[in-house]
Design a protein around this motif. Sequence first.
Motif, PDB file in Angstrom:
ATOM      1  N   ASP A 178       0.835  -1.200   0.000  1.00 24.09           N
ATOM      2  CA  ASP A 178       0.000   0.000   0.000  1.00 24.09           C
ATOM      3  C   ASP A 178       0.874   1.256   0.000  1.00 24.09           C
ATOM      4  OD1 ASP A 178      -2.144  -1.682   0.125  1.00 24.09           O
ATOM      5  OD2 ASP A 178      -2.570  -1.327   2.249  1.00 24.09           O
ATOM      6  N   GLU A 179       0.443   2.255  -0.775  1.00 21.24           N
ATOM      7  CA  GLU A 179       1.149   3.537  -0.788  1.00 21.24           C
ATOM      8  C   GLU A 179       0.782   4.339   0.456  1.00 21.24           C
ATOM      9  OE1 GLU A 179       1.024   7.622  -3.441  1.00 21.24           O
ATOM     10  OE2 GLU A 179       0.820   5.687  -4.459  1.00 21.24           O
ATOM     11  N   VAL A 180       1.794   4.875   1.109  1.00 22.32           N
ATOM     12  CA  VAL A 180       1.561   5.692   2.293  1.00 22.32           C
ATOM     13  C   VAL A 180       1.115   7.086   1.842  1.00 22.32           C
ATOM     14  CG1 VAL A 180       2.584   6.676   4.375  1.00 22.32           C
ATOM     15  CG2 VAL A 180       3.300   4.405   3.567  1.00 22.32           C
ATOM     16  N   PRO A 181      -0.031   7.563   2.326  1.00 23.99           N
ATOM     17  CA  PRO A 181      -0.520   8.891   1.904  1.00 23.99           C
ATOM     18  C   PRO A 181       0.487  10.002   2.224  1.00 23.99           C
ATOM     19  CG  PRO A 181      -2.224   7.675   3.080  1.00 23.99           C
ATOM     20  CD  PRO A 181      -0.965   6.905   3.255  1.00 23.99           C
ATOM     21  N   ASN A 182       0.479  10.994   1.358  1.00 24.46           N
ATOM     22  CA  ASN A 182       1.282  12.211   1.553  1.00 24.46           C
ATOM     23  C   ASN A 182       2.783  11.937   1.582  1.00 24.46           C
ATOM     24  OD1 ASN A 182      -1.158  13.723   1.857  1.00 24.46           O
ATOM     25  ND2 ASN A 182      -1.246  13.066   4.008  1.00 24.46           N
TER      26      ASN A 182
ATOM     27  N   THR B 104      10.036  12.306  -6.248  1.00 21.94           N
ATOM     28  CA  THR B 104      10.481  11.142  -5.487  1.00 21.94           C
ATOM     29  C   THR B 104       9.337  10.142  -5.386  1.00 21.94           C
ATOM     30  OG1 THR B 104       9.829  12.206  -3.408  1.00 21.94           O
ATOM     31  CG2 THR B 104      12.122  12.467  -4.098  1.00 21.94           C
ATOM     32  N   ALA B 105       9.708   8.876  -5.377  1.00 23.19           N
ATOM     33  CA  ALA B 105       8.688   7.820  -5.315  1.00 23.19           C
ATOM     34  C   ALA B 105       8.011   7.815  -3.950  1.00 23.19           C
ATOM     35  CB  ALA B 105       9.333   6.471  -5.582  1.00 23.19           C
ATOM     36  N   PRO B 106       6.730   7.502  -3.899  1.00 20.20           N
ATOM     37  CA  PRO B 106       6.033   7.442  -2.608  1.00 20.20           C
ATOM     38  C   PRO B 106       6.504   6.234  -1.800  1.00 20.20           C
ATOM     39  CG  PRO B 106       4.597   6.676  -4.357  1.00 20.20           C
ATOM     40  CD  PRO B 106       5.828   7.211  -5.030  1.00 20.20           C
ATOM     41  N   GLU B 107       6.326   6.320  -0.511  1.00 22.29           N
ATOM     42  CA  GLU B 107       6.667   5.204   0.365  1.00 22.29           C
ATOM     43  C   GLU B 107       5.574   4.142   0.282  1.00 22.29           C
ATOM     44  OE1 GLU B 107       7.259   4.294   5.153  1.00 22.29           O
ATOM     45  OE2 GLU B 107       7.056   6.374   4.419  1.00 22.29           O
ATOM     46  N   VAL B 108       5.983   2.897   0.247  1.00 21.85           N
ATOM     47  CA  VAL B 108       5.020   1.794   0.224  1.00 21.85           C
ATOM     48  C   VAL B 108       5.314   0.873   1.402  1.00 21.85           C
ATOM     49  CG1 VAL B 108       4.564   1.841  -2.249  1.00 21.85           C
ATOM     50  CG2 VAL B 108       6.458   0.484  -1.384  1.00 21.85           C
ATOM     51  N   ARG B 109       4.252   0.299   1.952  1.00 22.74           N
ATOM     52  CA  ARG B 109       4.379  -0.604   3.082  1.00 22.74           C
ATOM     53  C   ARG B 109       3.595  -1.873   2.816  1.00 22.74           C
ATOM     54  NH1 ARG B 109       3.063   3.762   7.925  1.00 22.74           N
ATOM     55  NH2 ARG B 109       4.981   5.006   7.749  1.00 22.74           N
ATOM     56  N   PRO B 110       4.070  -3.005   3.366  1.00 17.78           N
ATOM     57  CA  PRO B 110       3.313  -4.256   3.193  1.00 17.78           C
ATOM     58  C   PRO B 110       2.034  -4.239   4.022  1.00 17.78           C
ATOM     59  CG  PRO B 110       5.173  -4.608   4.659  1.00 17.78           C
ATOM     60  CD  PRO B 110       5.314  -3.202   4.124  1.00 17.78           C
ATOM     61  N   HIS B 111       1.030  -4.885   3.511  1.00 18.72           N
ATOM     62  CA  HIS B 111      -0.251  -5.000   4.218  1.00 18.72           C
ATOM     63  C   HIS B 111      -0.702  -6.455   4.131  1.00 18.72           C
ATOM     64  CE1 HIS B 111      -4.274  -3.898   5.677  1.00 18.72           C
ATOM     65  NE2 HIS B 111      -4.718  -4.751   4.773  1.00 18.72           N
ATOM     66  N   CYS B 112      -1.045  -7.045   5.253  1.00 16.01           N
ATOM     67  CA  CYS B 112      -1.460  -8.443   5.291  1.00 16.01           C
ATOM     68  C   CYS B 112      -2.846  -8.587   5.910  1.00 16.01           C
ATOM     69  CB  CYS B 112      -0.459  -9.269   6.113  1.00 16.01           C
ATOM     70  SG  CYS B 112       1.093  -9.622   5.246  1.00 16.01           S
ATOM     71  N   GLU B 113      -3.570  -9.558   5.413  1.00 14.19           N
ATOM     72  CA  GLU B 113      -4.863  -9.925   5.977  1.00 14.19           C
ATOM     73  C   GLU B 113      -5.089 -11.410   5.713  1.00 14.19           C
ATOM     74  OE1 GLU B 113      -8.195  -8.108   3.928  1.00 14.19           O
ATOM     75  OE2 GLU B 113      -6.855  -7.571   2.292  1.00 14.19           O
TER      76      GLU B 113
END
Length: 234
Positions: free
Chosen positions: A98-102, A120-129
């Motif tokens: 998922d892309e981190v807003p802002n 600059t590229a947006p920060e992305v974080r893993p998301h699990c469910e």
Amino acid sequence: LDPAEWLVGIKDVLVDGEPLHVCDGRPDGVCPAVVDTGSSLITGPAKEITPLLGRIRTDETCGGLAKMPRISLRLLDADGRVVDYPLTPEEYTLRSWDEVPNTGESGFMKEFPVLGTGGTAPEVRPHCEPGVGVMDVPNGKWVIGDTFLRRYYSIYDDDRGLVGFVRSVHPDEAPAPPPPPPAPPAVGTEASAAQVEARVAVAAAAPLCGLPSAVAARRAAKAWQRKRRCGMFF
């Protein structure tokens, strides 16, 4: 029974080998389940799936997967025998990025963001469910979807109305070597009952699949090709 459905019977769900007895309240202790390649999850009625969800609580940040339990679907085959199909936490967990807003900056062209223009590229974080969920459908059927079918290759026999499963080999995995054939008895001795049964089992395996063993071995080595090896039919 609906002829348009591939229906199997779930006897139970296990967590690290411990039965949850989720189907004990059903007739004959069996939950009906539809194998559906168009469904993403393993789903079931709330009262039966909730005990499982309580045991596989998933950290949304994907932390702690290594400490989560292994689960198994215990299915009944066509002869009424139980067969366990295990899934690791990585296999029953859905992971996305998922892309981190802002975060990140980019230029724009006709209201569309464009990288490579000093931004600059947006920060992305893993998301699990969990790839397991609640879904109450008519007749209280479970649905066996892609959470299971990614791990187990499914084979459909329309003539006999049977569906079979065999563990798939993914591109990043090495295929399991085929078991060695049973040793012949020593000269001058009779084969034991176990040796005779083992040879019969090996000889009977190839006709079930319609593949000579050498062909099956070559196909198993090519992980990107579909496997057509023997599976358990339901």
